[in-house]
Motif scaffolding. Sequence first.
Motif, mmCIF file in Angstrom:
data_model
loop_
_atom_site.group_PDB
_atom_site.id
_atom_site.type_symbol
_atom_site.label_atom_id
_atom_site.label_comp_id
_atom_site.label_asym_id
_atom_site.label_seq_id
_atom_site.Cartn_x
_atom_site.Cartn_y
_atom_site.Cartn_z
ATOM 1 N N LYS A 73 0.642 -1.111 0.500
ATOM 2 C CA LYS A 73 -0.159 -0.117 -0.188
ATOM 3 C C LYS A 73 0.926 1.011 -0.201
ATOM 4 C CE LYS A 73 -4.098 -2.012 2.497
ATOM 5 N NZ LYS A 73 -4.573 -1.741 3.994
ATOM 6 N N LYS A 74 0.612 2.544 -0.519
ATOM 7 C CA LYS A 74 0.886 3.872 -0.414
ATOM 8 C C LYS A 74 1.667 4.531 0.475
ATOM 9 C CE LYS A 74 0.249 8.135 -2.693
ATOM 10 N NZ LYS A 74 -0.450 9.536 -2.142
ATOM 11 N N GLU A 75 0.490 3.364 2.077
ATOM 12 C CA GLU A 75 1.068 4.447 2.719
ATOM 13 C C GLU A 75 1.669 3.044 3.814
ATOM 14 O OE1 GLU A 75 -3.876 4.777 1.925
ATOM 15 O OE2 GLU A 75 -2.334 3.463 2.162
ATOM 16 N N ILE A 76 1.881 2.800 3.017
ATOM 17 C CA ILE A 76 2.775 1.926 3.855
ATOM 18 C C ILE A 76 4.619 2.093 3.330
ATOM 19 C CG2 ILE A 76 4.188 -0.379 4.385
ATOM 20 C CD1 ILE A 76 1.309 -1.882 4.784
ATOM 21 N N ARG A 77 4.746 2.461 2.106
ATOM 22 C CA ARG A 77 5.554 3.038 1.502
ATOM 23 C C ARG A 77 6.295 4.028 2.158
ATOM 24 N NH1 ARG A 77 2.910 1.293 -3.271
ATOM 25 N NH2 ARG A 77 2.635 2.933 -4.362
ATOM 26 N N GLU A 78 4.890 4.967 2.448
ATOM 27 C CA GLU A 78 5.879 6.233 3.175
ATOM 28 C C GLU A 78 6.565 6.361 3.530
ATOM 29 O OE1 GLU A 78 2.022 8.266 1.649
ATOM 30 O OE2 GLU A 78 2.047 8.445 0.166
ATOM 31 N N VAL A 79 5.493 5.452 4.990
ATOM 32 C CA VAL A 79 6.170 5.692 6.449
ATOM 33 C C VAL A 79 7.717 4.864 6.498
ATOM 34 C CG1 VAL A 79 5.822 4.288 8.470
ATOM 35 C CG2 VAL A 79 4.021 5.664 7.643
ATOM 36 N N ILE A 80 7.639 4.462 5.907
ATOM 37 C CA ILE A 80 9.147 3.185 5.412
ATOM 38 C C ILE A 80 9.531 4.082 4.741
ATOM 39 C CG2 ILE A 80 10.597 1.334 4.560
ATOM 40 C CD1 ILE A 80 8.293 0.471 6.773
ATOM 41 N N GLY A 81 9.604 4.924 3.390
ATOM 42 C CA GLY A 81 10.182 5.798 2.680
ATOM 43 C C GLY A 81 11.134 6.602 3.349
ATOM 44 N N ARG A 82 10.596 7.275 4.400
ATOM 45 C CA ARG A 82 11.116 7.976 5.482
ATOM 46 C C ARG A 82 12.339 7.131 7.395
ATOM 47 N NH1 ARG A 82 5.886 9.975 5.920
ATOM 48 N NH2 ARG A 82 4.805 8.357 7.545
ATOM 49 N N MET A 114 7.879 -3.411 14.573
ATOM 50 C CA MET A 114 7.463 -2.099 16.389
ATOM 51 C C MET A 114 8.945 -1.668 16.392
ATOM 52 S SD MET A 114 5.598 -4.796 19.234
ATOM 53 C CE MET A 114 5.446 -3.573 20.218
ATOM 54 N N ILE A 115 10.176 -2.152 16.291
ATOM 55 C CA ILE A 115 11.757 -1.455 16.910
ATOM 56 C C ILE A 115 11.693 -0.196 15.930
ATOM 57 C CG2 ILE A 115 13.986 -1.777 16.561
ATOM 58 C CD1 ILE A 115 12.396 -2.915 19.178
ATOM 59 N N VAL A 116 10.996 -0.842 14.707
ATOM 60 C CA VAL A 116 11.445 -0.199 13.162
ATOM 61 C C VAL A 116 10.706 1.824 13.564
ATOM 62 C CG1 VAL A 116 11.362 0.816 10.591
ATOM 63 C CG2 VAL A 116 11.871 -1.868 11.467
ATOM 64 N N LEU A 117 9.174 1.357 13.458
ATOM 65 C CA LEU A 117 8.595 2.837 14.164
ATOM 66 C C LEU A 117 9.089 3.791 15.336
ATOM 67 C CD1 LEU A 117 4.987 0.939 12.921
ATOM 68 C CD2 LEU A 117 6.391 2.063 11.983
ATOM 69 N N ALA A 118 9.299 2.574 16.189
ATOM 70 C CA ALA A 118 9.384 3.424 17.406
ATOM 71 C C ALA A 118 11.328 3.906 17.404
ATOM 72 C CB ALA A 118 9.370 2.033 18.659
#
Length: 412
Positions: free
Chosen positions: A134-143, A281-285
Amino acid sequence: MEAGNMRITLEKSILVCNSASIDNDEINLVADLNSWFVSRVSSIDELTKRIESEHFDVLIVGLSESPDRTLNALTDIIRIRPETIRIVVSGHLSPVLAARVAEVAHSSLQEGCGEIEISQAVEQALKTSAMINKKEIREVIGRVKRLPSLPDVYQELNQALINGNSSAKEIAGIIQRDAVMSAKVLQLVNSAFFGLERHIYRLNEAVTILGVRQIRDLALSHHLFEAFPQDGSWSSFSFAQIQTRSLTVARFAQNICRAVKADRHIQGLAFLAGLLHDFGMIVLASNDPEKYRSVMEKAAELKQPLYALEKLDLGVSHAEAGAYLLGLWNLPPKVVEAVLFHHFPNSCPSNEFQPLTAVHIADSLLPPVGTVIDCRVTSQISIKYLERLGLKGELNYWEMMAGEYRDRMDGV
């Protein structure tokens, strides 16, 4: 449907290698029912050429002729077109070949299967792929500021697995090129989680006892978690405890597979998926500590599971983030699927026991990592899912098994 001018109007394109033992009429029926465009090739060489020059959503290929050559070609195709869904059709497979198929294919079908099995395999793989990309996931990981790549050790161990003739000493030599990783793997092997009767001092002993696949997966897990070290910006939970609990989930999931007499390659996939199920979780935190802490606080205030508020406030859950990254690194599709669905397994259309099943059960029955903010970070057992798979009657036994792993966690 093979008219080239129809391709623009059809949603999905499928390339079938005629080595796949599926009746052409079955393929045509599936294509007509789903409005899919189908192309065909007659050999592995032609298959590779078509994949290099054209995009296809789905590839269906058989293993009846030259299985090693076909699987090597699929490995190359993953590098060239990682987004293409890969479905393998075969007869009875040896354990070694079954394990290799699981590493490269999204689904495996029996020779002579009908239109229903083909449709389900394609639709399930496409659904999972769409959820991950999904676009939303790609955008978050892209940051995310620093994304690790797979370590050379993992790639070399993968090749050793494919070759199947490397000695324990040679495998140990690969790992020993990274001194830190070598020490960590030995530390994990000697931890309470593996319950070995004596201390293991040499890597080649560890390889002999646990096998190349498990050693490879421990090395990979260590590498990925090390890429996101905890610093002073994060204190709401311990990254090290997440990794330790993930090892417990991995071992428990592996033994759940053994309890239902699942194949060894399913056990191996469940182990790897358990090691990495909460990696997101580690990635997002790490990526936005302040925002992630506020999501945890909101989850606690509303008494909702963390993954639900992640989705609401971040646009992506840790399961989706983890699955996206594992897919990006071309890890086995069943591992990616297990990570993606481990909180809500009933969303996965498969009615078969698979790595997802074992990881969901293990994650649900083990105690969570302690957090400063009182929010639920683990799964809640899906009775509907267990009922759908006909496994609800096993739950009491798995709960007793979980007690042993709780004791191990307390002892660490």
